[in-house]
Scaffold this active site. Structure first.
Site, PDB file in Angstrom:
ATOM      1  CB  SER A 132      -0.900   0.011   1.244  1.00  0.00           C
ATOM      2  OG  SER A 132      -1.557   1.247   1.386  1.00  0.00           O
ATOM      3  CE1 TYR A 145      -3.868  -1.790   5.245  1.00  0.00           C
ATOM      4  CE2 TYR A 145      -3.220   0.479   4.802  1.00  0.00           C
ATOM      5  CZ  TYR A 145      -3.647  -0.759   4.347  1.00  0.00           C
ATOM      6  OH  TYR A 145      -3.825  -0.962   2.994  1.00  0.00           O
TER       7      TYR A 145
END
Length: 245
Positions: A132, A145
């Site tokens: 990501s 995350y």
């Protein structure tokens, strides 16, 4: 004989849309996820192309049993490790269980899947791993995350170095905001939000072109790269101000 791809996290979001895209191109797709019902719905759309595999990627023993049950001569042209989740945390009361869950699926499962599936890739085949753009910039409440995705990106790039002699191609995929059930839970603005069908197309074409790294939407990548060039103190102050807005 059709080409074959294995995709994890195939029951929703990027994984599901990418599985459908590959099946539409005539590929055989091994679609891996925990939800048997969602996989059955997915496979029903391409009954001759999509092989549903209900599997918990955080259960290494179950993964080993499944891998050992596969035909000895089965090889994948592409393995796409896409499964992941996002949990936001509070800095003043860090939820250790949230960190454990996030790293278990976002990072540890990637490592375990790589170990088990690498022998099923030959020279010229591709291992693609989804990370990501989140780790490019310190976003609020993203300690778990963002850190897990930073680990995934480093793991993938280091792995590419150590697999160079094998001829196996390693592709790092770092999406920004994609319109999926995961991002639809967010309660903040998501710049340059990309439709999931467009993301699946970018992944397919990028892997076919032999790209080492895919980042999309490109405009978000350019913006985050520009922010990373700011003096460190200015970058930190900007991140703090963004939290307050």
């Amino acid at each position: 004989m059709s080409s074959t791809i294995l995709i994890t996290g195939a029951s929703s979001g990027i994984g599901r849309e990418t599985a459908l895209y590959y099946a539409k191109q005539g590929w055989t797709v091994y679609a891996v996820a925990r939800s048997a019902d969602k996989l059955a719905d997915l496979a029903a759309q391409y009954t001759n192309s999509i092989v549903p595999v209900s599997l918990d990627l955080t259960d290494t023993l179950a993964m080993q049993r499944w891998q050992q049950s596969l035909p000895a001569d089965l090889n994948f042209d592409v393995v796409l490790l896409n499964a992941g989740n996002c949990e936001y945390v509070e800095a003043t009361d860090l939820d250790l269980a949230a960190f454990e869950r996030t790293f278990a699926i976002n990072f540890q499962a990637v490592v375990a899947s790589t170990k088990l599936l690498l022998p099923m890739l030959k020279s010229g085949n591709t291992l693609a791993i989804v990370s990501s753009m989140a780790h490019f910039f310190p976003f609020t409440r993203s300690e778990a995350y963002g850190a897990s995705k930073a680990a995934v990106s480093y793991f993938t790039e280091s792995l590419r170095v150590d697999l160079a002699h094998t001829g196996i191609k390693v592709c790092l995929i770092e999406p920004g905001f994609i319109d999926t059930p995961l991002t639809q839970k967010n309660d903040f603005d998501m710049p340059f939000l990309m439709p999931v069908a467009k993301a699946a197309e970018r992944i397919f074409k990028g892997i076919e072109a032999g790209k080492l790294r895919l980042r999309f939407p490109k405009r978000l990548g350019y913006l985050l790269n520009a922010l990373s060039c700011l003096p460190y103190g200015m970058r930190s102050s900007l991140a703090a101000r963004m939290k307050q807005t």
